[in-house]
Design a protein around this motif. Structure first.
Motif, PDB file in Angstrom:
ATOM      1  N   GLU A  24       0.826  -1.215   0.000  1.00 59.20           N
ATOM      2  CA  GLU A  24       0.000   0.000   0.000  1.00 59.20           C
ATOM      3  C   GLU A  24       0.856   1.260   0.000  1.00 59.20           C
ATOM      4  OE1 GLU A  24      -2.267   2.714   3.238  1.00 59.20           O
ATOM      5  OE2 GLU A  24      -2.555   0.554   3.478  1.00 59.20           O
ATOM      6  N   ARG A  25       1.758   1.355   0.974  1.00 63.79           N
ATOM      7  CA  ARG A  25       2.507   2.599   1.141  1.00 63.79           C
ATOM      8  C   ARG A  25       3.507   2.836   0.009  1.00 63.79           C
ATOM      9  NH1 ARG A  25       1.497   5.218   6.128  1.00 63.79           N
ATOM     10  NH2 ARG A  25      -0.641   4.607   6.610  1.00 63.79           N
ATOM     11  N   LEU A  26       4.125   1.777  -0.509  1.00 67.18           N
ATOM     12  CA  LEU A  26       5.088   1.970  -1.593  1.00 67.18           C
ATOM     13  C   LEU A  26       4.395   2.238  -2.925  1.00 67.18           C
ATOM     14  CD1 LEU A  26       7.911  -0.583  -0.730  1.00 67.18           C
ATOM     15  CD2 LEU A  26       7.749   1.859  -0.207  1.00 67.18           C
ATOM     16  N   LEU A  27       3.276   1.581  -3.165  1.00 71.90           N
ATOM     17  CA  LEU A  27       2.519   1.896  -4.379  1.00 71.90           C
ATOM     18  C   LEU A  27       2.008   3.332  -4.332  1.00 71.90           C
ATOM     19  CD1 LEU A  27       0.455  -1.366  -5.001  1.00 71.90           C
ATOM     20  CD2 LEU A  27       2.236  -0.416  -6.489  1.00 71.90           C
ATOM     21  N   GLN A  28       1.468   3.741  -3.189  1.00 77.15           N
ATOM     22  CA  GLN A  28       0.943   5.103  -3.102  1.00 77.15           C
ATOM     23  C   GLN A  28       2.043   6.133  -3.341  1.00 77.15           C
ATOM     24  OE1 GLN A  28      -2.687   6.128  -2.095  1.00 77.15           O
ATOM     25  NE2 GLN A  28      -1.668   7.467  -3.566  1.00 77.15           N
ATOM     26  N   GLY A  38      -3.789  10.815  -8.951  1.00 78.36           N
ATOM     27  CA  GLY A  38      -4.466   9.851  -9.813  1.00 78.36           C
ATOM     28  C   GLY A  38      -4.834   8.535  -9.163  1.00 78.36           C
ATOM     29  N   PHE A  39      -4.296   8.275  -7.975  1.00 77.60           N
ATOM     30  CA  PHE A  39      -4.524   6.980  -7.337  1.00 77.60           C
ATOM     31  C   PHE A  39      -4.835   7.140  -5.856  1.00 77.60           C
ATOM     32  CE2 PHE A  39      -1.811   6.036 -10.950  1.00 77.60           C
ATOM     33  CZ  PHE A  39      -2.344   4.867 -11.464  1.00 77.60           C
ATOM     34  N   GLN A  40      -5.639   6.225  -5.366  1.00 79.46           N
ATOM     35  CA  GLN A  40      -5.900   6.104  -3.933  1.00 79.46           C
ATOM     36  C   GLN A  40      -5.667   4.649  -3.563  1.00 79.46           C
ATOM     37  OE1 GLN A  40      -9.653   7.750  -2.466  1.00 79.46           O
ATOM     38  NE2 GLN A  40      -9.840   6.021  -1.074  1.00 79.46           N
ATOM     39  N   VAL A  41      -4.593   4.383  -2.817  1.00 83.74           N
ATOM     40  CA  VAL A  41      -4.223   3.012  -2.473  1.00 83.74           C
ATOM     41  C   VAL A  41      -4.515   2.769  -0.995  1.00 83.74           C
ATOM     42  CG1 VAL A  41      -2.432   1.244  -2.574  1.00 83.74           C
ATOM     43  CG2 VAL A  41      -2.356   3.177  -4.173  1.00 83.74           C
ATOM     44  N   ALA A  42      -5.158   1.660  -0.705  1.00 82.74           N
ATOM     45  CA  ALA A  42      -5.474   1.279   0.672  1.00 82.74           C
ATOM     46  C   ALA A  42      -5.185  -0.209   0.826  1.00 82.74           C
ATOM     47  CB  ALA A  42      -6.933   1.586   0.993  1.00 82.74           C
ATOM     48  N   SER A  43      -5.340  -0.720   2.045  1.00 85.60           N
ATOM     49  CA  SER A  43      -5.112  -2.145   2.276  1.00 85.60           C
ATOM     50  C   SER A  43      -6.051  -2.655   3.354  1.00 85.60           C
ATOM     51  CB  SER A  43      -3.654  -2.412   2.674  1.00 85.60           C
ATOM     52  OG  SER A  43      -3.353  -1.824   3.929  1.00 85.60           O
ATOM     53  N   ALA A  44      -6.156  -3.982   3.432  1.00 86.76           N
ATOM     54  CA  ALA A  44      -6.989  -4.630   4.444  1.00 86.76           C
ATOM     55  C   ALA A  44      -6.532  -6.075   4.574  1.00 86.76           C
ATOM     56  CB  ALA A  44      -8.467  -4.563   4.064  1.00 86.76           C
ATOM     57  N   GLY A  45      -6.991  -6.736   5.633  1.00 89.43           N
ATOM     58  CA  GLY A  45      -6.602  -8.117   5.875  1.00 89.43           C
ATOM     59  C   GLY A  45      -7.798  -9.038   5.987  1.00 89.43           C
ATOM     60  N   ALA A  73      -2.913   1.716  10.451  1.00 83.91           N
ATOM     61  CA  ALA A  73      -3.675   0.870  11.371  1.00 83.91           C
ATOM     62  C   ALA A  73      -4.381  -0.211  10.562  1.00 83.91           C
ATOM     63  CB  ALA A  73      -4.697   1.691  12.152  1.00 83.91           C
ATOM     64  N   ALA A  74      -4.215  -1.450  10.975  1.00 82.85           N
ATOM     65  CA  ALA A  74      -4.771  -2.584  10.231  1.00 82.85           C
ATOM     66  C   ALA A  74      -6.297  -2.537  10.204  1.00 82.85           C
ATOM     67  CB  ALA A  74      -4.304  -3.894  10.858  1.00 82.85           C
ATOM     68  N   ARG A  75      -6.863  -3.008   9.069  1.00 80.74           N
ATOM     69  CA  ARG A  75      -8.318  -3.040   8.889  1.00 80.74           C
ATOM     70  C   ARG A  75      -8.751  -4.426   8.440  1.00 80.74           C
ATOM     71  NH1 ARG A  75     -10.489   1.138   4.734  1.00 80.74           N
ATOM     72  NH2 ARG A  75      -9.106  -0.049   3.355  1.00 80.74           N
TER      73      ARG A  75
END
Length: 216
Positions: A24-28, A38-45, A73-75
């Motif tokens: 997430e953080r490196l792609l963003q 142009g992008f909104q990158v997020a993550s989840a588990g 913070a993990a989601r």
């Protein structure tokens, strides 16, 4: 669908504290450089350790490549989080299956990150058109970018047969949680090239603003 809105990418792993936060953080960070705004990158588990920060070695990896691990913070992955996502990049084939159990409509927009990166490499080798061929004025620049990326999963899937690994395990990123530091380095060695391929594709295929295209 609003073509002026950022392309939404979701990265998925198990606990959302080791692998997907790094992606997430490196792609963003990289995509912000390629296509600002142009992008909104997020993550989840899929079985997230909700509220937990990124694991320290994962945070170190993010910093090494110029990203920012702070404030993470993990989601827990939910159907609501998946709603409206343009592209889902999972850390393993198993995670891909879990995503599709929650939302089968994402079948053609969900890939493992290593699989997707290989597909983009194939597309980049086949497509010799330069980004300057996609020049657009300021009003149309972001819309052109968004339209292209929302169509990218279908284009990538079209070359899947040309990017199959010799071993299906090569689609996966190893899980380093509660394992020695060398397993985190193995994760880094698997994940970093995939991220580089995605960022390279974004840079090579970014629409050019009209004023930039006309500059001497």
């Amino acid at each position: 669908m609003d073509n002026s809105a950022p392309v939404k990418i979701l990265t998925v792993c198990t606990g959302n504290i080791c692998r997907s936060p790094v992606a997430e953080r490196l792609l963003q960070a990289g995509l912000d450089q390629a296509v600002p705004g142009g992008f909104q990158v997020a993550s989840a588990g899929t079985r997230a350790m909700v509220g937990e920060p990124m694991q320290p070695i994962s945070a170190e990896i993010v910093r090494t490549y110029g990203g920012d691990p702070e404030g993470f913070a993990a989601r827990q992955l939910t159907p609501a989080i998946l709603r409206g996502v343009d592209l889902v990049l999972t850390m393993t084939s198993g995670h891909r299956g879990e995503v599709l159990q929650l939302d089968a409509s994402l079948l053609k927009r969900t890939f493992t990150i290593r699989e997707f990166a290989r597909m983009l490499d194939v597309l980049d080798q086949r497509d010799t058109s330069a980004s300057t061929d996609n020049a657009a004025d300021d009003d149309g620049w972001l819309a052109a970018h968004t339209t292209r990326w929302r169509g990218l999963p279908a284009r990538a899937a079209g070359v899947r047969h040309l990017s199959l690994p010799a071993d299906p395990a090569e689609n996966d990123i190893v899980d380093p949680y509660r394992r020695p530091p060398e397993v985190y380095r193995q994760m880094e060695d698997q994940l970093a090239p995939a991220i580089v391929s995605i960022l390279r594709h974004a840079r090579l295929n970014s629409p050019v603003r009209g004023d930039a295209a006309g500059a001497p």
